[in-house]
Write a protein that holds these residues in place. Structure first.
Motif, PDB file in Angstrom:
ATOM      1  N   HIS A  54       0.728  -1.158   0.028  1.00 49.04           N
ATOM      2  CA  HIS A  54       0.009  -0.115  -0.025  1.00 49.04           C
ATOM      3  C   HIS A  54       0.922   1.282   0.003  1.00 49.04           C
ATOM      4  CE1 HIS A  54      -3.823  -2.092   0.615  1.00 49.04           C
ATOM      5  NE2 HIS A  54      -3.087  -2.785   1.446  1.00 49.04           N
ATOM      6  N   ARG A  57       0.584   3.552  -3.183  1.00 54.68           N
ATOM      7  CA  ARG A  57      -0.586   4.467  -3.326  1.00 54.68           C
ATOM      8  C   ARG A  57      -0.637   5.526  -2.128  1.00 54.68           C
ATOM      9  NH1 ARG A  57      -5.451   0.753  -1.901  1.00 54.68           N
ATOM     10  NH2 ARG A  57      -4.613  -0.325  -3.552  1.00 54.68           N
ATOM     11  N   VAL A 139      -4.374  -7.737  -1.386  1.00 50.85           N
ATOM     12  CA  VAL A 139      -4.723  -7.346  -2.636  1.00 50.85           C
ATOM     13  C   VAL A 139      -6.388  -7.377  -2.967  1.00 50.85           C
ATOM     14  CG1 VAL A 139      -4.867  -8.293  -5.142  1.00 50.85           C
ATOM     15  CG2 VAL A 139      -2.711  -7.834  -4.055  1.00 50.85           C
ATOM     16  N   ARG A 142      -8.051  -4.846  -0.399  1.00 56.97           N
ATOM     17  CA  ARG A 142      -7.797  -3.565  -1.179  1.00 56.97           C
ATOM     18  C   ARG A 142      -7.841  -2.375   0.094  1.00 56.97           C
ATOM     19  NH1 ARG A 142     -10.578  -3.603  -6.973  1.00 56.97           N
ATOM     20  NH2 ARG A 142      -9.681  -5.759  -7.732  1.00 56.97           N
ATOM     21  N   ASP A 143      -7.602  -2.878   1.293  1.00 50.98           N
ATOM     22  CA  ASP A 143      -7.693  -1.943   2.369  1.00 50.98           C
ATOM     23  C   ASP A 143      -6.810  -2.419   3.430  1.00 50.98           C
ATOM     24  OD1 ASP A 143      -8.557  -0.941   5.359  1.00 50.98           O
ATOM     25  OD2 ASP A 143      -9.575   0.377   3.985  1.00 50.98           O
ATOM     26  N   PRO A 217      -5.833  -5.095  -9.020  1.00 50.57           N
ATOM     27  CA  PRO A 217      -6.350  -4.121  -9.596  1.00 50.57           C
ATOM     28  C   PRO A 217      -5.898  -3.573 -10.938  1.00 50.57           C
ATOM     29  CG  PRO A 217      -5.804  -3.166  -7.796  1.00 50.57           C
ATOM     30  CD  PRO A 217      -5.069  -4.683  -7.832  1.00 50.57           C
TER      31      PRO A 217
END
Length: 260
Positions: A54, A57, A139, A142-143, A217
């Motif tokens: 992460h 991002r 994955v 996604r958090d 993603p």
């Protein structure tokens, strides 16, 4: 900071308490450090895998990386490999520290093979399973914090079950309280079941990595099932996932049916 703390706490018992050799002093030292390392390896693997997945991002460079002409497996496996290397580095440091303590305390001879046997059979497959599973969680969910919460809750729940005596081999991937050095050395006749279990764990780790690739993603031609007339990366990921699942099911059945 966490690595020195993990080394200190993993070898604390060896430095200040009597060590009772089960087979040899090296067997006792390696077994003790392997058991003490499990919690730290879980924490390090979960935390650093989550941060690696992460961080791009959070620092807002993910779009830059995603437009690069690199396949998804490069982006995923590089993060997984960095976590695995960090965990293996910790294992190596703890092993070297244990050997130094063993020499200082005069518990000779030092059998390096005992350390290699315990760490390679018990710790390395466990690290691979932790990393592969949490990679898939990171994955698919996604958090980052949701994945952390689920991992911590699952780990705490499993260790609670183990403490209550519910420690069946199928849901005890680290073999907590299920092995002794004599088992690994072949003296107790349980070596085959342990090795089957480690293959089972590695198959689950491979399944986690394949699922992470399928759920990644990032959209690109390289992610399609077929690319330029050839099987694409996602196609290979599907094959790996299917094979890993088959191996996990077969070895799981072997574990269930094997004599205790």
């Amino acid at each position: 900071m966490i690595l020195p703390l993990a080394i200190f706490l993993s070898t604390l018992e060896l430095a200040f308490y009597d060590v009772v050799p089960e087979v040899s002093y090296s067997a006792a030292y390696s077994s003790s450090t392997a058991a003490a390392l499990l919690l730290f390896l879980l924490a390090i693997t979960v935390f650093y895998t989550g941060e690696a997945m992460h961080r791009d991002r959070e620092v807002r460079i993910e779009p830059v990386l995603w437009v690069a002409p690199a396949p998804n497996n490069v982006l995923l496996l590089s993060k997984l490999l960095s976590t695995l290397l960090l965990a293996l580095f910790l294992v190596a440091l703890v092993g070297l520290t244990a050997i130094v303590i063993q020499l200082i305390r005069g518990h000779r001879p030092v059998e390096v093979s005992a350390y290699l046997r315990v760490y390679s059979v018990i710790l390395i497959p466990s690290i691979a399973l932790m990393a592969g599973t949490f990679l898939a969680l990171s994955v698919l969910l996604r958090d980052k914090y949701l994945a952390y919460a689920l991992a911590v809750a699952t780990g705490a729940g499993l260790f609670y079950l183990y403490s209550q005596g519910y420690n069946h081999w199928l849901y005890n991937p680290v073999l907590y309280q299920l092995w002794t050095y004599s088992d690994l050395a072949g003296a107790e006749g349980n070596t085959g079941r342990i090795l089957t279990h480690r293959v089972y764990c590695l198959a689950l780790a491979s399944l986690g990595v394949a699922l992470a690739h399928l759920g990644f993603p990032r959209k690109s031609l390289l992610k399609s099932l077929r690319s330029t007339g050839r099987l694409g990366y996602s196609g290979w990921a599907l094959i790996v996932a299917a094979l890993s699942l088959a191996v996990a099911v077969i070895t799981g059945l072997m574990i269930i049916l094997s004599p205790r």
